[in-house]
Design a protein around this motif. Sequence first.
Motif, PDB file in Angstrom:
ATOM      1  N   ASP A  24      41.563  41.003  26.833  1.00  0.00           N
ATOM      2  CA  ASP A  24      42.383  40.345  27.843  1.00  0.00           C
ATOM      3  C   ASP A  24      41.566  40.165  29.116  1.00  0.00           C
ATOM      4  O   ASP A  24      41.130  41.150  29.723  1.00  0.00           O
ATOM      5  N   PRO A  25      41.346  38.922  29.587  1.00  0.00           N
ATOM      6  CA  PRO A  25      40.541  38.712  30.791  1.00  0.00           C
ATOM      7  C   PRO A  25      41.172  39.292  32.048  1.00  0.00           C
ATOM      8  O   PRO A  25      40.457  39.615  33.006  1.00  0.00           O
ATOM      9  N   MET A  26      42.484  39.449  32.071  1.00  0.00           N
ATOM     10  CA  MET A  26      43.132  40.004  33.254  1.00  0.00           C
ATOM     11  C   MET A  26      42.750  41.467  33.456  1.00  0.00           C
ATOM     12  O   MET A  26      42.743  41.963  34.589  1.00  0.00           O
ATOM     13  N   VAL A  27      42.416  42.149  32.382  1.00  0.00           N
ATOM     14  CA  VAL A  27      41.958  43.534  32.482  1.00  0.00           C
ATOM     15  C   VAL A  27      40.615  43.580  33.203  1.00  0.00           C
ATOM     16  O   VAL A  27      40.392  44.405  34.100  1.00  0.00           O
ATOM     17  N   LEU A  28      39.709  42.674  32.824  1.00  0.00           N
ATOM     18  CA  LEU A  28      38.400  42.617  33.471  1.00  0.00           C
ATOM     19  C   LEU A  28      38.527  42.133  34.908  1.00  0.00           C
ATOM     20  O   LEU A  28      37.843  42.649  35.810  1.00  0.00           O
ATOM     21  N   PHE A  29      39.411  41.162  35.156  1.00  0.00           N
ATOM     22  CA  PHE A  29      39.590  40.675  36.524  1.00  0.00           C
ATOM     23  C   PHE A  29      40.095  41.807  37.425  1.00  0.00           C
ATOM     24  O   PHE A  29      39.621  41.965  38.551  1.00  0.00           O
ATOM     25  N   GLU A  30      41.034  42.580  36.944  1.00  0.00           N
ATOM     26  CA  GLU A  30      41.547  43.697  37.742  1.00  0.00           C
ATOM     27  C   GLU A  30      40.434  44.706  38.042  1.00  0.00           C
ATOM     28  O   GLU A  30      40.335  45.231  39.152  1.00  0.00           O
ATOM     29  N   LYS A  31      39.583  44.966  37.053  1.00  0.00           N
ATOM     30  CA  LYS A  31      38.467  45.890  37.242  1.00  0.00           C
ATOM     31  C   LYS A  31      37.517  45.359  38.307  1.00  0.00           C
ATOM     32  O   LYS A  31      37.114  46.094  39.218  1.00  0.00           O
ATOM     33  N   TRP A  32      37.161  44.093  38.213  1.00  0.00           N
ATOM     34  CA  TRP A  32      36.234  43.507  39.181  1.00  0.00           C
ATOM     35  C   TRP A  32      36.863  43.447  40.571  1.00  0.00           C
ATOM     36  O   TRP A  32      36.184  43.693  41.571  1.00  0.00           O
ATOM     37  N   MET A  33      38.137  43.107  40.656  1.00  0.00           N
ATOM     38  CA  MET A  33      38.803  43.065  41.956  1.00  0.00           C
ATOM     39  C   MET A  33      38.827  44.456  42.598  1.00  0.00           C
ATOM     40  O   MET A  33      38.582  44.606  43.807  1.00  0.00           O
ATOM     41  N   THR A  34      39.092  45.469  41.801  1.00  0.00           N
ATOM     42  CA  THR A  34      39.088  46.839  42.316  1.00  0.00           C
ATOM     43  C   THR A  34      37.706  47.220  42.826  1.00  0.00           C
ATOM     44  O   THR A  34      37.563  47.820  43.901  1.00  0.00           O
ATOM     45  N   GLU A  35      36.683  46.855  42.071  1.00  0.00           N
ATOM     46  CA  GLU A  35      35.318  47.199  42.464  1.00  0.00           C
ATOM     47  C   GLU A  35      34.896  46.479  43.746  1.00  0.00           C
ATOM     48  O   GLU A  35      34.235  47.073  44.608  1.00  0.00           O
ATOM     49  N   VAL A  36      35.276  45.221  43.890  1.00  0.00           N
ATOM     50  CA  VAL A  36      34.873  44.499  45.100  1.00  0.00           C
ATOM     51  C   VAL A  36      35.643  45.011  46.310  1.00  0.00           C
ATOM     52  O   VAL A  36      35.104  45.093  47.416  1.00  0.00           O
ATOM     53  N   ARG A  37      36.891  45.409  46.127  1.00  0.00           N
ATOM     54  CA  ARG A  37      37.660  45.977  47.244  1.00  0.00           C
ATOM     55  C   ARG A  37      37.108  47.349  47.639  1.00  0.00           C
ATOM     56  O   ARG A  37      36.968  47.652  48.822  1.00  0.00           O
ATOM     57  N   ASP A  38      36.787  48.167  46.634  1.00  0.00           N
ATOM     58  CA  ASP A  38      36.276  49.513  46.917  1.00  0.00           C
ATOM     59  C   ASP A  38      34.883  49.489  47.537  1.00  0.00           C
ATOM     60  O   ASP A  38      34.480  50.438  48.213  1.00  0.00           O
ATOM     61  N   SER A  39      34.126  48.428  47.285  1.00  0.00           N
ATOM     62  CA  SER A  39      32.752  48.354  47.783  1.00  0.00           C
ATOM     63  C   SER A  39      32.688  48.163  49.296  1.00  0.00           C
ATOM     64  O   SER A  39      31.679  48.502  49.921  1.00  0.00           O
ATOM     65  N   ASN A  40      33.749  47.577  49.864  1.00  0.00           N
ATOM     66  CA  ASN A  40      33.805  47.320  51.311  1.00  0.00           C
ATOM     67  C   ASN A  40      32.653  46.448  51.814  1.00  0.00           C
ATOM     68  O   ASN A  40      32.257  46.547  52.979  1.00  0.00           O
ATOM     69  N   VAL A  41      32.111  45.609  50.951  1.00  0.00           N
ATOM     70  CA  VAL A  41      31.009  44.736  51.372  1.00  0.00           C
ATOM     71  C   VAL A  41      31.499  43.334  51.721  1.00  0.00           C
ATOM     72  O   VAL A  41      30.740  42.544  52.289  1.00  0.00           O
ATOM     73  N   LEU A  42      32.752  43.038  51.412  1.00  0.00           N
ATOM     74  CA  LEU A  42      33.304  41.726  51.735  1.00  0.00           C
ATOM     75  C   LEU A  42      34.479  41.879  52.687  1.00  0.00           C
ATOM     76  O   LEU A  42      35.344  42.735  52.490  1.00  0.00           O
ATOM     77  N   THR A  43      34.514  41.034  53.706  1.00  0.00           N
ATOM     78  CA  THR A  43      35.609  41.079  54.664  1.00  0.00           C
ATOM     79  C   THR A  43      36.923  40.640  54.031  1.00  0.00           C
ATOM     80  O   THR A  43      37.979  41.212  54.302  1.00  0.00           O
ATOM     81  N   ASP A  44      36.860  39.624  53.193  1.00  0.00           N
ATOM     82  CA  ASP A  44      38.058  39.086  52.547  1.00  0.00           C
ATOM     83  C   ASP A  44      37.855  39.027  51.033  1.00  0.00           C
ATOM     84  O   ASP A  44      37.603  37.952  50.474  1.00  0.00           O
ATOM     85  N   PRO A  45      37.977  40.153  50.342  1.00  0.00           N
ATOM     86  CA  PRO A  45      37.731  40.160  48.900  1.00  0.00           C
ATOM     87  C   PRO A  45      38.728  39.323  48.103  1.00  0.00           C
ATOM     88  O   PRO A  45      38.437  38.923  46.985  1.00  0.00           O
ATOM     89  N   THR A  46      39.911  39.040  48.688  1.00  0.00           N
ATOM     90  CA  THR A  46      40.914  38.248  47.971  1.00  0.00           C
ATOM     91  C   THR A  46      40.802  36.757  48.265  1.00  0.00           C
ATOM     92  O   THR A  46      41.613  35.968  47.769  1.00  0.00           O
ATOM     93  N   LEU A  96      40.377  27.689  40.537  1.00  0.00           N
ATOM     94  CA  LEU A  96      40.180  28.746  41.518  1.00  0.00           C
ATOM     95  C   LEU A  96      38.770  29.302  41.361  1.00  0.00           C
ATOM     96  O   LEU A  96      38.241  29.355  40.247  1.00  0.00           O
ATOM     97  N   LEU A  97      38.178  29.740  42.467  1.00  0.00           N
ATOM     98  CA  LEU A  97      36.858  30.361  42.415  1.00  0.00           C
ATOM     99  C   LEU A  97      36.803  31.540  43.383  1.00  0.00           C
ATOM    100  O   LEU A  97      37.099  31.393  44.566  1.00  0.00           O
ATOM    101  N   PHE A  98      36.418  32.699  42.853  1.00  0.00           N
ATOM    102  CA  PHE A  98      36.195  33.885  43.672  1.00  0.00           C
ATOM    103  C   PHE A  98      34.682  34.068  43.823  1.00  0.00           C
ATOM    104  O   PHE A  98      33.998  34.404  42.851  1.00  0.00           O
ATOM    105  N   PRO A  99      34.123  33.854  45.024  1.00  0.00           N
ATOM    106  CA  PRO A  99      32.669  33.937  45.231  1.00  0.00           C
ATOM    107  C   PRO A  99      32.250  35.313  45.738  1.00  0.00           C
ATOM    108  O   PRO A  99      31.975  35.500  46.931  1.00  0.00           O
ATOM    109  N   TRP A 100      32.180  36.270  44.854  1.00  0.00           N
ATOM    110  CA  TRP A 100      31.834  37.642  45.241  1.00  0.00           C
ATOM    111  C   TRP A 100      30.314  37.821  45.219  1.00  0.00           C
ATOM    112  O   TRP A 100      29.763  38.587  44.424  1.00  0.00           O
ATOM    113  N   HIS A 101      29.612  37.097  46.087  1.00  0.00           N
ATOM    114  CA  HIS A 101      28.156  37.063  46.057  1.00  0.00           C
ATOM    115  C   HIS A 101      27.527  38.415  46.370  1.00  0.00           C
ATOM    116  O   HIS A 101      26.430  38.711  45.892  1.00  0.00           O
TER     117      HIS A 101
END
Length: 217
Positions: A24-46, A96-101
């Motif tokens: 299920d891709p939503m499982v991976l998306f949730e994992k990646w979203m959690t990781e980008v939020r926890d990293s605190n490297v992006l001002t607006d991870p959403t 939609l595009l999430f650019p988590w560079h």
Amino acid sequence: MSNLDDIRREYTLGGLHRSELPDDPMVLFEKWMTEVRDSNVLTDPTAMSVATVDASGQPFQRIVLLKRFDQNGFVFFTNLESRKAEQIASNNKVSLLFPWHALERQVAITGIAKPLSNTEVLKYFITRPKESQIAAWVSKQSSKISARQALETKFAEMKAKFSKGEVPLPKFWGGYVVEPASIEFWQGGEYRLHDRFLYTKLDSQQASKWEIARLAP
């Protein structure tokens, strides 16, 4: 013309392997979203780019904030008289595009944008700060205005009007859920050998049925 040829870097933070992918891709998306939020490297991870197409076939993109996601799709809110809403009304196929560079990742989604119910919109609207609720009344989004002062004057008027009590939900303010047809996960790799995996929904009536394919970088 400025020459940007020498601006480059290697992508070395990690890879993405087929054996690691959930069905299920939503499982991976949730994992990646959690990781980008926890990293605190992006001002607006959403923050995500929403691409729509006008009646002439001209694409247009803008950044909005993702407010919720689940098995039904990806939710955002907007003025229903805006350019994006008008374009969705005539063609509800969006991207939609999430650019988590900062994490050398991107997530690209295609799907159908469907309006949320008034109940769902109101449930979110009442959680917004009061100033944001008032601002929703002020701006006729995407329309031409003479000067910023016109906005500030209108904001002051509406702030006074709603100084006591709750701010009502504008009839022209709503939201959409983008039901995904495909979700691509991109992880940067050394020498531009990036890892790309595309999930494609096989049956719109069975949200858990997805085909997974590796794409060339």
